[in-house]
Write a protein that holds these residues in place. Structure first.
Motif, PDB file in Angstrom:
ATOM      1  N   GLU A  49       0.853  -1.187   0.000  1.00  0.00           N
ATOM      2  CA  GLU A  49       0.000   0.000   0.000  1.00  0.00           C
ATOM      3  C   GLU A  49       0.885   1.232   0.000  1.00  0.00           C
ATOM      4  N   GLN A  50       1.006   1.840  -1.157  1.00  0.00           N
ATOM      5  CA  GLN A  50       1.847   3.035  -1.260  1.00  0.00           C
ATOM      6  C   GLN A  50       1.147   4.187  -0.554  1.00  0.00           C
ATOM      7  N   ILE A  51       1.870   4.896   0.316  1.00  0.00           N
ATOM      8  CA  ILE A  51       1.227   6.015   1.003  1.00  0.00           C
ATOM      9  C   ILE A  51       1.830   7.355   0.641  1.00  0.00           C
ATOM     10  N   SER A  52       2.970   7.349  -0.014  1.00  0.00           N
ATOM     11  CA  SER A  52       3.497   8.606  -0.544  1.00  0.00           C
ATOM     12  C   SER A  52       4.517   8.249  -1.599  1.00  0.00           C
ATOM     13  N   VAL A  53       5.204   9.248  -2.099  1.00  0.00           N
ATOM     14  CA  VAL A  53       6.128   9.010  -3.203  1.00  0.00           C
ATOM     15  C   VAL A  53       7.213   7.997  -2.824  1.00  0.00           C
ATOM     16  N   ASP A  54       7.571   7.938  -1.551  1.00  0.00           N
ATOM     17  CA  ASP A  54       8.710   7.083  -1.184  1.00  0.00           C
ATOM     18  C   ASP A  54       8.440   6.203   0.024  1.00  0.00           C
ATOM     19  N   GLU A  55       7.188   5.907   0.274  1.00  0.00           N
ATOM     20  CA  GLU A  55       6.832   5.114   1.448  1.00  0.00           C
ATOM     21  C   GLU A  55       5.740   4.125   1.106  1.00  0.00           C
ATOM     22  N   ALA A  56       5.792   2.971   1.739  1.00  0.00           N
ATOM     23  CA  ALA A  56       4.701   2.018   1.573  1.00  0.00           C
ATOM     24  C   ALA A  56       4.568   1.154   2.817  1.00  0.00           C
ATOM     25  N   PHE A  57       3.345   0.738   3.068  1.00  0.00           N
ATOM     26  CA  PHE A  57       3.107  -0.308   4.051  1.00  0.00           C
ATOM     27  C   PHE A  57       3.010  -1.634   3.309  1.00  0.00           C
ATOM     28  N   LEU A  58       3.538  -2.685   3.946  1.00  0.00           N
ATOM     29  CA  LEU A  58       3.462  -4.008   3.355  1.00  0.00           C
ATOM     30  C   LEU A  58       2.973  -4.989   4.398  1.00  0.00           C
ATOM     31  N   ASP A  59       2.028  -5.808   4.017  1.00  0.00           N
ATOM     32  CA  ASP A  59       1.606  -6.893   4.891  1.00  0.00           C
ATOM     33  C   ASP A  59       2.331  -8.137   4.396  1.00  0.00           C
ATOM     34  N   VAL A  60       3.355  -8.564   5.159  1.00  0.00           N
ATOM     35  CA  VAL A  60       4.218  -9.641   4.657  1.00  0.00           C
ATOM     36  C   VAL A  60       3.814 -11.016   5.186  1.00  0.00           C
ATOM     37  N   ARG A  61       2.696 -11.088   5.888  1.00  0.00           N
ATOM     38  CA  ARG A  61       2.331 -12.376   6.482  1.00  0.00           C
ATOM     39  C   ARG A  61       2.156 -13.454   5.420  1.00  0.00           C
ATOM     40  N   GLY A  62       1.628 -13.032   4.253  1.00  0.00           N
ATOM     41  CA  GLY A  62       1.408 -14.003   3.177  1.00  0.00           C
ATOM     42  C   GLY A  62       2.676 -14.366   2.424  1.00  0.00           C
ATOM     43  N   ALA A  63       3.746 -13.635   2.660  1.00  0.00           N
ATOM     44  CA  ALA A  63       4.994 -13.865   1.915  1.00  0.00           C
ATOM     45  C   ALA A  63       5.967 -14.733   2.701  1.00  0.00           C
ATOM     46  N   ARG A  64       5.602 -15.123   3.921  1.00  0.00           N
ATOM     47  CA  ARG A  64       6.547 -15.813   4.791  1.00  0.00           C
ATOM     48  C   ARG A  64       6.942 -17.186   4.260  1.00  0.00           C
ATOM     49  N   ARG A  65       5.991 -17.888   3.689  1.00  0.00           N
ATOM     50  CA  ARG A  65       6.285 -19.232   3.214  1.00  0.00           C
ATOM     51  C   ARG A  65       7.419 -19.192   2.179  1.00  0.00           C
ATOM     52  N   LEU A  66       7.359 -18.201   1.317  1.00  0.00           N
ATOM     53  CA  LEU A  66       8.368 -18.086   0.258  1.00  0.00           C
ATOM     54  C   LEU A  66       9.643 -17.392   0.721  1.00  0.00           C
ATOM     55  N   PHE A  67       9.486 -16.361   1.556  1.00  0.00           N
ATOM     56  CA  PHE A  67      10.645 -15.479   1.787  1.00  0.00           C
ATOM     57  C   PHE A  67      11.107 -15.402   3.231  1.00  0.00           C
ATOM     58  N   GLY A  68      10.420 -16.095   4.137  1.00  0.00           N
ATOM     59  CA  GLY A  68      10.904 -16.124   5.515  1.00  0.00           C
ATOM     60  C   GLY A  68      10.224 -15.117   6.437  1.00  0.00           C
ATOM     61  N   GLU A  69      10.854 -14.918   7.572  1.00  0.00           N
ATOM     62  CA  GLU A  69      10.288 -14.046   8.601  1.00  0.00           C
ATOM     63  C   GLU A  69      10.342 -12.578   8.168  1.00  0.00           C
ATOM     64  N   PRO A  70       9.542 -11.737   8.836  1.00  0.00           N
ATOM     65  CA  PRO A  70       9.535 -10.309   8.471  1.00  0.00           C
ATOM     66  C   PRO A  70      10.931  -9.690   8.408  1.00  0.00           C
ATOM     67  N   GLU A  71      11.818 -10.091   9.336  1.00  0.00           N
ATOM     68  CA  GLU A  71      13.182  -9.546   9.323  1.00  0.00           C
ATOM     69  C   GLU A  71      13.884  -9.868   8.008  1.00  0.00           C
ATOM     70  N   GLN A  72      13.717 -11.135   7.569  1.00  0.00           N
ATOM     71  CA  GLN A  72      14.376 -11.550   6.326  1.00  0.00           C
ATOM     72  C   GLN A  72      13.761 -10.849   5.125  1.00  0.00           C
ATOM     73  N   ILE A  73      12.452 -10.684   5.168  1.00  0.00           N
ATOM     74  CA  ILE A  73      11.778 -10.013   4.052  1.00  0.00           C
ATOM     75  C   ILE A  73      12.207  -8.543   3.994  1.00  0.00           C
ATOM     76  N   ALA A  74      12.308  -7.925   5.160  1.00  0.00           N
ATOM     77  CA  ALA A  74      12.728  -6.521   5.199  1.00  0.00           C
ATOM     78  C   ALA A  74      14.134  -6.379   4.608  1.00  0.00           C
ATOM     79  N   GLU A  75      15.033  -7.294   4.980  1.00  0.00           N
ATOM     80  CA  GLU A  75      16.396  -7.210   4.458  1.00  0.00           C
ATOM     81  C   GLU A  75      16.443  -7.518   2.974  1.00  0.00           C
ATOM     82  N   LEU A  76      15.600  -8.457   2.545  1.00  0.00           N
ATOM     83  CA  LEU A  76      15.519  -8.774   1.116  1.00  0.00           C
ATOM     84  C   LEU A  76      15.091  -7.530   0.321  1.00  0.00           C
ATOM     85  N   LEU A  77      14.076  -6.839   0.826  1.00  0.00           N
ATOM     86  CA  LEU A  77      13.558  -5.663   0.115  1.00  0.00           C
ATOM     87  C   LEU A  77      14.588  -4.539   0.103  1.00  0.00           C
ATOM     88  N   ARG A  78      15.189  -4.296   1.243  1.00  0.00           N
ATOM     89  CA  ARG A  78      16.197  -3.227   1.314  1.00  0.00           C
ATOM     90  C   ARG A  78      17.381  -3.544   0.409  1.00  0.00           C
TER      91      ARG A  78
END
Ligand SMILES: [Mg+2]
Length: 430
Positions: free
Chosen positions: A109-138
């Motif tokens: 959910e994009q909330i401004s030009v450079d910010e977004a909220f992400l609900d990563v609960r559905g991505a855990r099976r593929l990409f791991g815990e929120p910490e891992q997903i955050a590092e993957l995205l960064r």
């Protein structure tokens, strides 16, 4: 192994992430001209009335902030490097960032030009815990776009946003559910979206400076201090807030209203008040990253007679000028029927995300140069309006701070929606 699984089964996942680009415009300029690295770089107008739209971290360590007049920034850093904004480039990169997030997480959910909220609960099976997903995205944003970003995570979107501000620059901070209250306790109450300078002053009078102190305030006292927002602020402070991803913005609105003890009878006074309200609402829109399709004026006479009039824009806007024009013209049509005004309210409705528009550059309308900035933003809005709309219809947005700064017009009689100042700790500077 079994034990661990059971533990996990009972554990709440801090699956709401808030990703925010660091010093976005300035970082883009440094990326594209590496000779700027390490220098106090700002993006903005270099003219006498120019304003800082974004400041690199080296500039920030010199005390430079966005929305600051360029002349002040120059005084703080005589070696300041001023880069003119390249709105088209920022918008393009913004779209790339959001597209990249979408390759990993379905709920973005994009909330401004450079910010977004992400609900990563559905991505855990593929990409791991929120910490891992955050590092993957960064990591992806760094590798593929060459830009720094920060991520906060929590069970609550409000806390995720606070955490990302604390993680900056180029960091990550995931707050486990059972650590939420402890994480917030030492922070100033101003980290809570919706606690502006006015509410902050009110709380300070009862000795409350930190979120931890806020938690100990009896609910009746808190309601007296904060009005209808007290309940959600209390939930946030004690770590029980579970606000997740927002709903679509279509039926969302924000506004402000006020009741006076002594009726307003002077037409100039009424005009002045509703003009201020329109400006305030426009500011809330920009701060929340929204444009509004409709503006509503509400007036009430001492006998309780209430009129509500609305006006719809051709192109959704967050311009104070446009809101003012419409609100004043609505009022002029009604003013003879309402010679005495007890209550007035201005509300923006049919909100849509203003993706791609650099709305956060103006956190303080009190800053001189504000009108320049508004004009610049409005130009951008004209140019990008149509595309912002198509993005809005596919992404939806926003039950975020912008709502808390702007309790419902229908909600009561106290003055609401005080905008926050430019000193928002850690955040708000792209
Ligand atoms: Mg940012």
């Amino acid at each position: 192994m079994n034990l661990r699984t059971e533990e996990n089964a009972g554990r709440e996942i801090p699956g709401i992430l808030h990703l925010d680009m660091d010093a976005f415009f300035a970082s883009v300029e440094v990326r594209d001209d590496p000779s700027l690295r390490g220098l106090p770089v700002v993006v903005g107008g270099a003219g006498a009335r120019g304003v800082v739209a974004a400041a690199s971290y080296p500039a920030r360590t010199r005390g430079i902030r966005s929305a600051m007049p360029m002349a002040s920034a120059r005084r703080l850093a005589p070696d300041l490097v001023i880069v003119p904004p390249r709105i088209d480039v920022y918008r393009e990169i913004s779209a790339q960032v959001m597209a990249l997030l979408g390759t990993v997480v379905a709920d973005v959910e994009q909330i401004s030009v450079d910010e977004a909220f992400l609900d990563v609960r559905g991505a855990r099976r593929l990409f791991g815990e929120p910490e891992q997903i955050a590092e993957l995205l960064r990591g992806k944003i760094r590798d593929e776009l060459g830009l720094p970003s920060s991520v906060g995570g929590s069970v609550s979107r409000a806390v995720a946003k606070i955490a990302s501000a604390r993680a900056k620059p180029d960091g990550m901070l995931i707050v486990p559910a059972d650590r939420t209250a402890a994480f917030l306790a030492p922070l100033p109450v101003s980290v809570i979206s919706g606690i502006g300078p006015k509410a902050q002053a009110t709380l300070e009078r009862i000795g409350v400076r930190t979120v931890g102190q806020l938690r100990d305030v009896p609910s009746t006292t808190l309601t007296r201090a904060l009005g209808p927002r007290a309940r959600e602020v209390a939930a946030l402070a004690d770590g029980s807030d579970r606000t997740g991803l927002g709903h679509r913005t279509r039926d969302r609105s924000l506004g402000t209203e006020r009741t006076w003890d002594a009726d307003l009878t002077d037409v100039r006074e009424v005009r002045r008040r509703i003009t201020q309200m329109a400006d305030d609402v426009a500011r809330q829109l920009r701060r929340g990253g929204f444009v509004a399709r409709t503006v509503v004026l509400k007036l009430r006479a001492p006998d309780g007679t209430t009129i509500t009039r609305s006006s719809t824009f051709d192109l959704p806007t967050a311009s104070g000028e446009r809101l003012r024009e419409q609100v004043v013209s609505l009022w002029e049509r009604e003013r003879d029927a309402l010679p005495r005004v007890r209550l007035a309210g201005v509300r923006a409705t049919h909100l849509e995300p203003a993706a791609g528009v650099p709305m956060q550059a103006e956190l303080s309308a009190r800053t001189s140069g504000w009108h320049d900035l508004e004009a610049a933003m409005d130009q951008a809005m004209e140019r990008f309006g149509a595309r912002s709309l198509s993005r809005g219809s596919t992404l939806g947005a926003a039950e975020d701070g912008s709502q808390r700064t702007a309790p419902g017009v229908e909600g009561g009689t106290r003055e609401t929606g005080a905008p926050r100042g430019p000193e928002e700790p850690g955040g708000g500077l792209f």
